[in-house]
Design a protein around this motif. Sequence first.
Motif, short mmCIF file in Angstrom:
data_model
loop_
_atom_site.label_atom_id
_atom_site.label_comp_id
_atom_site.label_asym_id
_atom_site.label_seq_id
_atom_site.Cartn_x
_atom_site.Cartn_y
_atom_site.Cartn_z
N ARG A 12 0.83 -1.20 0.00
CA ARG A 12 0.00 0.00 0.00
C ARG A 12 0.87 1.25 0.00
NH1 ARG A 12 -2.63 -1.29 4.32
NH2 ARG A 12 -3.83 -2.85 3.19
N ASP A 13 1.93 1.24 0.77
CA ASP A 13 2.86 2.38 0.79
C ASP A 13 3.52 2.56 -0.58
OD1 ASP A 13 2.27 2.83 3.45
OD2 ASP A 13 4.03 1.75 4.20
N ASP A 14 3.92 1.45 -1.20
CA ASP A 14 4.58 1.51 -2.51
C ASP A 14 3.63 2.01 -3.60
OD1 ASP A 14 6.88 0.52 -1.35
OD2 ASP A 14 6.51 -1.56 -1.96
N TRP A 15 2.33 1.72 -3.45
CA TRP A 15 1.36 2.05 -4.48
C TRP A 15 0.67 3.40 -4.26
CZ3 TRP A 15 -1.71 -3.05 -5.87
CH2 TRP A 15 -0.81 -3.99 -6.39
N GLN A 16 1.15 4.19 -3.31
CA GLN A 16 0.51 5.48 -3.07
C GLN A 16 0.44 6.37 -4.31
OE1 GLN A 16 -1.35 6.83 -0.56
NE2 GLN A 16 -1.25 4.68 0.12
N PRO A 17 1.46 6.37 -5.18
CA PRO A 17 1.34 7.18 -6.42
C PRO A 17 0.12 6.78 -7.26
CG PRO A 17 3.63 6.59 -6.06
CD PRO A 17 2.83 5.82 -5.04
N LEU A 18 -0.19 5.49 -7.30
CA LEU A 18 -1.37 5.03 -8.04
C LEU A 18 -2.65 5.51 -7.37
CD1 LEU A 18 -2.95 3.28 -10.09
CD2 LEU A 18 -2.65 1.36 -8.50
N PHE A 19 -2.74 5.34 -6.06
CA PHE A 19 -3.95 5.75 -5.35
C PHE A 19 -4.14 7.26 -5.42
CE2 PHE A 19 -2.80 1.89 -2.57
CZ PHE A 19 -3.43 1.04 -3.45
N ASN A 20 -3.05 8.01 -5.37
CA ASN A 20 -3.15 9.47 -5.48
C ASN A 20 -3.61 9.87 -6.88
OD1 ASN A 20 -2.27 9.86 -2.84
ND2 ASN A 20 -0.13 10.09 -3.42
N ARG A 21 -3.13 9.16 -7.90
CA ARG A 21 -3.56 9.45 -9.27
C ARG A 21 -5.06 9.23 -9.43
NH1 ARG A 21 -2.94 5.05 -13.57
NH2 ARG A 21 -5.17 4.89 -13.10
N ILE A 22 -5.55 8.11 -8.90
CA ILE A 22 -6.98 7.82 -9.00
C ILE A 22 -7.79 8.87 -8.25
CG2 ILE A 22 -8.79 6.16 -8.39
CD1 ILE A 22 -6.72 3.94 -8.72
N LYS A 23 -7.31 9.27 -7.08
CA LYS A 23 -8.01 10.30 -6.29
C LYS A 23 -8.03 11.63 -7.02
CE LYS A 23 -7.78 12.81 -1.90
NZ LYS A 23 -7.03 13.00 -0.63
N ASP A 24 -6.89 12.03 -7.59
CA ASP A 24 -6.81 13.31 -8.30
C ASP A 24 -7.73 13.30 -9.53
OD1 ASP A 24 -4.99 14.20 -6.46
OD2 ASP A 24 -3.23 13.82 -7.71
N GLU A 249 -4.25 3.36 -17.17
CA GLU A 249 -4.62 4.77 -17.02
C GLU A 249 -6.13 4.97 -17.16
OE1 GLU A 249 -3.48 7.51 -16.16
OE2 GLU A 249 -1.33 7.65 -16.44
N SER A 250 -6.58 6.12 -16.67
CA SER A 250 -7.99 6.49 -16.78
C SER A 250 -8.25 7.16 -18.13
CB SER A 250 -8.38 7.46 -15.65
OG SER A 250 -7.81 8.74 -15.90
N LEU A 251 -9.52 7.48 -18.36
CA LEU A 251 -9.89 8.12 -19.63
C LEU A 251 -9.20 9.48 -19.83
CD1 LEU A 251 -13.73 7.60 -20.12
CD2 LEU A 251 -11.91 6.79 -21.61
N ILE A 252 -8.83 10.13 -18.74
CA ILE A 252 -8.38 11.52 -18.86
C ILE A 252 -6.87 11.64 -18.75
CG2 ILE A 252 -10.57 12.38 -17.94
CD1 ILE A 252 -9.14 12.98 -15.32
#
Length: 256
Positions: A12-24, A249-252
């Motif tokens: 979870r700590d390693d994947w924070q960039p992914l979770f932050n990207r989804i949140k943003d 990646e997401s649509l945007i």
Amino acid sequence: MADYRELAKQTRDDWQPLFNRIKDDDNLINLAPYVLRDDKKDIVPHALSLTVNDIAVFVNNVEAFLGTTDEKLIVEAKNKGIDTLKVEAFVEAAFGEADRLLSIQTEPELTSTFDQQACRAGRTASLVICNVDPETNILIPRIQPCDPRGLTYGVDDKGLVWTSYLTTRSKNEVLRDYPDLESRLGNKTKDFKVENIWTREHNEVWVDDIQVPEQENPFINMQGDSYVPMVIRIVPMGSIYGGIEKRGESLIFMMR
């Protein structure tokens, strides 16, 4: 046995960039007000901004279009003795019953949830557990979508080795699924962190630091091997280079 809870925490700590990207991305789609900050991350006073809805309109239009499509289910088998029409009928019935169970809980149907996950998070995930009612002998298919922001996992050359799904739930929600914990939760009224961990060998659930009695994993595939009852798919957009936040990646991703 491996400490899967600690392993999930490290992942979870390693994947924070992914979770932050989804949140943003989610904030952009939901038109969250923009806040201008300086190089020290402090809010710049008296700054005016306007959040336009271009991205929100684009994403919602794509999701609405996907909702109008008809799914075509085709089952093929190497064994010509298998009646694939019966398999197709079973799959359709299972998804229909899973949708009915979700509707009882006032949750959206599977297709719309998967569309949103794929479009906004670039990945879909579901816990798939089928039980047989001991009284009626009727199969009960439960397909529970999982928010990718709370999901971590590990794989090997045979697929998933373990998954951890971390959610925040109210006391009433916890006691609905784990009524035996009532005495241990005491008078606490706050929300609880619930972590549901599946491995090929067992299932363990933690409510904050209280562990629900561990159970053996009963699921075995046609080859006789135990498996983790989670299905995860990542959309083919993004880059194979860089961190995990570049994949699925997401649509945007070309607009942010």
